[in-house]
Design a protein around this motif. Structure first.
Motif, PDB file in Angstrom:
ATOM      1  N   UNK A   1       0.838  -1.319  -0.076  1.00 19.15           N
ATOM      2  CA  UNK A   1      -0.055   0.116   0.090  1.00 19.15           C
ATOM      3  C   UNK A   1       0.860   1.267   0.084  1.00 19.15           C
ATOM      4  N   UNK A   2       2.143   1.090   0.292  1.00 16.78           N
ATOM      5  CA  UNK A   2       3.175   2.271   0.504  1.00 16.78           C
ATOM      6  C   UNK A   2       3.130   2.808  -0.865  1.00 16.78           C
ATOM      7  N   UNK A   3       3.028   1.998  -2.001  1.00 20.21           N
ATOM      8  CA  UNK A   3       3.416   2.627  -3.471  1.00 20.21           C
ATOM      9  C   UNK A   3       2.215   3.383  -3.744  1.00 20.21           C
ATOM     10  N   UNK A   4       1.103   3.009  -3.608  1.00 24.14           N
ATOM     11  CA  UNK A   4      -0.165   3.742  -3.872  1.00 24.14           C
ATOM     12  C   UNK A   4      -0.191   5.380  -3.077  1.00 24.14           C
ATOM     13  N   UNK A   9       0.621  10.802  -3.304  1.00 26.65           N
ATOM     14  CA  UNK A   9       1.633  12.188  -3.057  1.00 26.65           C
ATOM     15  C   UNK A   9       2.249  13.005  -4.108  1.00 26.65           C
ATOM     16  N   UNK A  10       2.756  11.945  -5.022  1.00 28.86           N
ATOM     17  CA  UNK A  10       3.580  12.658  -6.322  1.00 28.86           C
ATOM     18  C   UNK A  10       2.487  13.350  -7.055  1.00 28.86           C
ATOM     19  N   UNK A  11       1.330  12.724  -7.110  1.00 32.78           N
ATOM     20  CA  UNK A  11       0.316  13.437  -8.123  1.00 32.78           C
ATOM     21  C   UNK A  11      -0.161  14.805  -7.237  1.00 32.78           C
ATOM     22  N   UNK A  12      -0.406  14.616  -6.062  1.00 41.18           N
ATOM     23  CA  UNK A  12      -0.924  15.861  -5.451  1.00 41.18           C
ATOM     24  C   UNK A  12       0.073  16.979  -5.575  1.00 41.18           C
ATOM     25  N   UNK A  13       1.407  16.920  -5.392  1.00 42.32           N
ATOM     26  CA  UNK A  13       2.298  17.962  -5.512  1.00 42.32           C
ATOM     27  C   UNK A  13       2.450  18.181  -6.715  1.00 42.32           C
ATOM     28  N   UNK A  14       2.413  17.632  -7.784  1.00 43.13           N
ATOM     29  CA  UNK A  14       2.312  17.893  -9.159  1.00 43.13           C
ATOM     30  C   UNK A  14       1.071  18.917  -9.418  1.00 43.13           C
ATOM     31  N   UNK A  89       5.354   9.793 -14.213  1.00 37.82           N
ATOM     32  CA  UNK A  89       4.733   8.663 -15.306  1.00 37.82           C
ATOM     33  C   UNK A  89       5.018   7.270 -14.281  1.00 37.82           C
ATOM     34  N   UNK A  90       6.161   6.976 -13.826  1.00 38.88           N
ATOM     35  CA  UNK A  90       6.506   5.822 -13.104  1.00 38.88           C
ATOM     36  C   UNK A  90       5.539   5.739 -12.028  1.00 38.88           C
ATOM     37  N   UNK A  91       5.228   6.886 -11.177  1.00 36.14           N
ATOM     38  CA  UNK A  91       4.346   6.874  -9.974  1.00 36.14           C
ATOM     39  C   UNK A  91       2.851   6.407 -10.579  1.00 36.14           C
ATOM     40  N   UNK A  92       2.587   7.176 -11.577  1.00 33.82           N
ATOM     41  CA  UNK A  92       0.879   6.829 -11.798  1.00 33.82           C
ATOM     42  C   UNK A  92       1.052   5.544 -12.368  1.00 33.82           C
TER      43      UNK A  92
END
Length: 104
Positions: A1-4, A9-14, A89-92
Motif C-alpha cells: 500500500x506504500x506505493x499507492x 503524494x506525487x500526483x498531489x504535489x504536481x 509517469x512511473x508513479x502513475x
C-alpha cells in the motif's frame, strides 16, 4: 500500500504546482482547474519545449553564436524536466498497478 500512497503524494504535489488551490487548503477536494489529461498534455509540451531549446542552444554553439554555459544550462533544464515527467509517469503506473491488484 506504500506505493499507492507515494503515487498519490506525487500526483498531489504536481497538481498543486500546476493549479491554484482554493482557500489555501491542501486537500485534493480543494484543487480546481484543468482535467488530468490536459495536465499531462501541458507537462509533455513543457518537456518538448525544453528539449527544443536545448537543441537550439547546441546548434547556436556549434555555429559559434552561443556560450558553452548557455548550452549546459539548456541541456540541464531539459534533462531535469524529462526526469520529472518520467518520475510522475512511473508513479502513475505504480498507482494503476496497485489499483488493479485491489480486490473487488
Amino acid at each position: 500500500m506504500e506505493i499507492g500512497t507515494a503515487a498519490a503524494n506525487a500526483y498531489m504535489k504536481a497538481a498543486q504546482s500546476a493549479v491554484k488551490v482554493e482557500g489555501g487548503a491542501d486537500e485534493l477536494s480543494g484543487i480546481s482547474g484543468q482535467p488530468f489529461g490536459q495536465f499531462l498534455d501541458a507537462a509533455i509540451s513543457k518537456t518538448t519545449g525544453a528539449a527544443s531549446q536545448a537543441e537550439n542552444a547546441i546548434t547556436s554553439a556549434a555555429m559559434g553564436n552561443a556560450d558553452l554555459v548557455d548550452v549546459v544550462t539548456a541541456v540541464a533544464a531539459a534533462e531535469a524536466t524529462l526526469e520529472t515527467v518520467v518520475a510522475v509517469r512511473d508513479q502513475v503506473i505504480k498507482a494503476y498497478q496497485e489499483v488493479m491488484r485491489m480486490p473487488i
